[in-house]
Design a protein around this motif. Structure first.
Motif, PDB file in Angstrom:
ATOM      1  N   PRO A   1       0.880  -1.375   0.006  1.00  0.00           N
ATOM      2  CA  PRO A   1      -0.019  -0.072   0.005  1.00  0.00           C
ATOM      3  C   PRO A   1       0.775   1.232  -0.099  1.00  0.00           C
ATOM      4  O   PRO A   1       0.282   2.242  -0.318  1.00  0.00           O
ATOM      5  CB  PRO A   1      -0.950  -0.280   1.259  1.00  0.00           C
ATOM      6  N   ARG A   2       2.060   1.095   0.275  1.00  0.00           N
ATOM      7  CA  ARG A   2       3.077   2.413   0.249  1.00  0.00           C
ATOM      8  C   ARG A   2       3.829   2.406  -0.814  1.00  0.00           C
ATOM      9  O   ARG A   2       5.095   2.797  -0.630  1.00  0.00           O
ATOM     10  CB  ARG A   2       3.508   2.490   1.700  1.00  0.00           C
ATOM     11  N   ASN A   3       3.628   1.957  -2.005  1.00  0.00           N
ATOM     12  CA  ASN A   3       4.314   1.809  -3.060  1.00  0.00           C
ATOM     13  C   ASN A   3       4.713   3.195  -3.651  1.00  0.00           C
ATOM     14  O   ASN A   3       3.852   4.175  -3.380  1.00  0.00           O
ATOM     15  CB  ASN A   3       3.953   0.818  -3.976  1.00  0.00           C
ATOM     16  N   CYS A   4       5.352   3.449  -4.334  1.00  0.00           N
ATOM     17  CA  CYS A   4       5.489   4.911  -5.344  1.00  0.00           C
ATOM     18  C   CYS A   4       4.178   5.148  -5.980  1.00  0.00           C
ATOM     19  O   CYS A   4       3.605   4.335  -7.051  1.00  0.00           O
ATOM     20  CB  CYS A   4       6.574   5.067  -6.291  1.00  0.00           C
ATOM     21  N   ILE A   5       3.652   6.185  -5.671  1.00  0.00           N
ATOM     22  CA  ILE A   5       2.139   6.831  -6.112  1.00  0.00           C
ATOM     23  C   ILE A   5       2.363   7.094  -7.493  1.00  0.00           C
ATOM     24  O   ILE A   5       1.514   6.817  -8.212  1.00  0.00           O
ATOM     25  CB  ILE A   5       1.618   7.700  -5.391  1.00  0.00           C
ATOM     26  N   GLY A   6       3.628   7.542  -7.860  1.00  0.00           N
ATOM     27  CA  GLY A   6       3.677   8.113  -9.251  1.00  0.00           C
ATOM     28  C   GLY A   6       4.398   7.200 -10.431  1.00  0.00           C
ATOM     29  O   GLY A   6       5.101   7.695 -11.425  1.00  0.00           O
ATOM     30  N   LEU A   7       4.343   5.744 -10.001  1.00  0.00           N
ATOM     31  CA  LEU A   7       5.069   4.843 -10.867  1.00  0.00           C
ATOM     32  C   LEU A   7       4.672   4.905 -12.272  1.00  0.00           C
ATOM     33  O   LEU A   7       5.587   4.502 -13.192  1.00  0.00           O
ATOM     34  CB  LEU A   7       5.197   3.496 -10.155  1.00  0.00           C
ATOM     35  N   ARG A   8       3.270   4.994 -12.542  1.00  0.00           N
ATOM     36  CA  ARG A   8       2.686   4.894 -13.742  1.00  0.00           C
ATOM     37  C   ARG A   8       3.389   6.036 -14.718  1.00  0.00           C
ATOM     38  O   ARG A   8       3.677   5.684 -15.708  1.00  0.00           O
ATOM     39  CB  ARG A   8       1.369   4.740 -13.890  1.00  0.00           C
ATOM     40  N   PHE A   9       3.398   7.109 -14.145  1.00  0.00           N
ATOM     41  CA  PHE A   9       3.740   8.505 -14.684  1.00  0.00           C
ATOM     42  C   PHE A   9       5.369   8.306 -14.900  1.00  0.00           C
ATOM     43  O   PHE A   9       5.648   8.534 -16.295  1.00  0.00           O
ATOM     44  CB  PHE A   9       3.594   9.577 -13.948  1.00  0.00           C
ATOM     45  N   GLY A  10       6.214   7.873 -13.972  1.00  0.00           N
ATOM     46  CA  GLY A  10       7.590   7.643 -14.310  1.00  0.00           C
ATOM     47  C   GLY A  10       7.769   6.749 -15.573  1.00  0.00           C
ATOM     48  O   GLY A  10       8.705   7.035 -16.318  1.00  0.00           O
ATOM     49  N   GLN A  11       7.138   5.507 -15.263  1.00  0.00           N
ATOM     50  CA  GLN A  11       7.313   4.607 -16.503  1.00  0.00           C
ATOM     51  C   GLN A  11       6.827   4.809 -17.822  1.00  0.00           C
ATOM     52  O   GLN A  11       7.572   4.862 -18.973  1.00  0.00           O
ATOM     53  CB  GLN A  11       6.390   3.222 -16.193  1.00  0.00           C
ATOM     54  N   MET A  12       5.772   5.851 -17.805  1.00  0.00           N
ATOM     55  CA  MET A  12       5.294   6.200 -19.090  1.00  0.00           C
ATOM     56  C   MET A  12       5.985   7.206 -19.762  1.00  0.00           C
ATOM     57  O   MET A  12       6.601   7.302 -20.688  1.00  0.00           O
ATOM     58  CB  MET A  12       3.741   6.862 -19.018  1.00  0.00           C
TER      59      MET A  12
END
Length: 506
Positions: free
Chosen positions: A448-459
């Motif tokens: 639950p405390r993973n990086c909230i912005g991972l989708r944006f970073g990967q994109m």
């Protein structure tokens, strides 16, 4: 004379209390029979940090020393803060996922009153973190990423124009600097709605302050160590972590942006718009009965700051190191380029949000880059209640004790990743991934405390690399560093001399 004597006694008493307290801290693991290295009185096990060793190297050396010790964790002193240094991946899984309710906090320093820019989602604990995470989660859905996709592509188009101009003038370029300019312009546009112009101006404010935010410190090692070792005490003392000029720059930018947009009624459907909407939102009662209020201006500032720093540095580093490895492995680069051409042909030579999902081999390259060059070397957690390690009754993580999960070192464990310093994207095929423990890959954390912005970073990384590899061939040259040497002053993996590559138009 009598007053002087009394003051002397008070000073001696305070010194005695402080000495006793510090002694208890630095003998924490010895008194419990937990394996550990004898700590330095002030530096703990962090000797050399900022001078001769990066935090990555410190964590790696410690992990290598104890990884075969057959215990679930060992003692590590993060300056004067005793931390359970996790060695067992099953225990890491319990902490991050299964027993998250007991390990939801990090125990890091932040000071919302005196240093509001430090009170962002990455640092916050308790109800403050939970409430803010709930508020921001909707900002990073796949739908929102799809909406921002054209904005990132437009910056990538400008990036290619600049790259063609530069390659025509000079075949050898410093690629880390160039990709960092791309990510600064992307984040500046998506987070602040500003044309940063970093691609054409190497002295652009956003670029310079983005780099300085990772290196510049408000205090020296003594007070920095105090904030890290005793975050609650440092907060009560009103200590401030963020350098003054960093605070002033981002406060000015955020305040001006919010004021201008609200006054002129401007909407760009970007991250800043979402923060402004949350600032102006009325109270909302969630299904669980929790009342969620709108963001304060200080909260807007802190989230905009961390989004910029995290998105700028992690994505640019990943892109830079991926290109470095592709230059060293031309057969892998050729395979990625062939896939890009095939996918683009399928989508009428247009890069769309849907088409990036078909770039499966490129995604393997990005995953392997994130493993080999893990930007954040460890995950921080803190126990809310005493925790007896399953299967190890003598190993207890005390209430309030810090926890370190050494993600970068795990990524370089030869028992998990054979030949760990070799670049091999095939490690992340579904077949090979299935043979590893669930938490063996942690560049974005887990649970639950993973990086909230991972989708944006990967994109962002996918778009940038797709455009670069489609248009250019990258190869090593005499100026290419081998091996890479990292800057011990930086909290991220930074190469002071940069990464020079030979670049040719395809």
């Amino acid at each position: 004379m009598e007053l002087t004597f009394i003051l002397f006694q008070v000073v001696v008493a305070l010194l005695a209390i402080a000495t006793y307290f510090i002694h208890r801290r630095v003998t924490f693991f010895k008194s419990r029979g937990i394996p550990h290295d004898t700590p330095h009185l002030l530096k703990g096990n962090m000797d050399g940090l900022g001078r001769t060793r990066t935090i990555h190297q410190i964590v790696q050396d410690f992990y290598d020393k104890y990884r075969n010790s057959k215990v679930p964790f060992v003692g590590f002193y993060f300056f004067q803060k005793p931390a359970a240094f996790i060695l067992d991946l099953e225990l890491a899984k319990h902490i991050l996922i299964k027993d998250f309710s007991n390990f939801s906090d990090k125990g890091l320093f932040y000071n919302e009153k005196d240093d509001p820019i430090s009170a962002h989602l990455f640092n916050l604990d308790g109800p403050q973190w939970r409430t803010l995470r709930n508020k921001l989660s909707s900002t990073f859905t796949s739908g929102k990423m799809k909406f921002m996709f054209p904005t990132v592509v437009s910056v990538a188009d400008e990036f290619m124009t600049v790259m063609h101009e530069k390659v025509q003038q000079k075949p050898v370029l410093e690629i880390r600097d160039l990709v960092s300019r791309f990510t600064v312009d992307v984040i500046g546009t998506c987070a602040f709605g500003l044309q940063c112009n970093s691609l054409r101006d190497e002295k652009a404010e956003f670029l310079q302050f983005g780099k300085r935010a990772l290196v510049d410190r408000r205090h020296g090692s003594l007070l920095t160590g105090l904030m890290m070792s005793y975050p609650k005490l440092a907060r009560k003392m009103g200590l401030i972590k963020t350098a003054t000029h960093i605070q002033e720059f981002y406060r000015r930018i955020v305040t001006e942006t919010v004021t201008y947009r609200e006054k002129e009624g401007i909407r760009r459907n970007d991250f800043m718009d979402m923060l402004i909407d949350m600032k102006n939102r009325n109270e909302v009662t969630l299904d669980n009965g929790e009342v969620v209020k709108g963001l304060t201006m200080d909260e807007v500032l802190a989230q905009a700051f961390v989004f910029f720093i995290a998105g700028f540095e992690t994505s640019s580093s990943t892109m830079g190191y991926a290109l470095y490895e592709l230059a060293r492995h031309p057969h892998i680069q050729d395979k990625v380029r062939a896939e890009i051409e095939e996918v683009l042909e399928k989508y009428n030579n247009e890069l769309t949000y849907e088409s990036t999902r078909d770039l499966k081999y490129l995604n393997l390259v990005i995953n392997e880059t994130l493993r080999l060059y893990t930007i954040v070397p460890m995950l921080d957690r803190m126990a809310n209640k005493p925790y007896v390690v399953p299967g190890h009754p003598k190993f207890v993580i005390e209430a309030g004790q810090s926890i370190i999960i050494p993600s970068s070192a795990i990524h370089h464990d030869p028992d998990i990743y054979p030949d760990p310093y070799a670049f091999r994207p095939e490690r992340f095929t579904p077949e090979e991934s299935a043979n590893r423990p669930a938490v063996a890959w942690l560049p974005f954390g887990d649970g639950p405390r993973n990086c909230i912005g991972l989708r944006f970073g990967q994109m962002q990384a996918r778009i940038g690399l797709t455009y670069l590899i489609k248009n250019f061939k990258f190869s090593t040259c005499p100026q290419t560093p081998d091996p890479l040497v990292y800057d011990p002053r930086s909290t991220a993996l930074s190469v002071p001399e940069g990464i020079h590559l030979k670049i040719q138009k395809v």
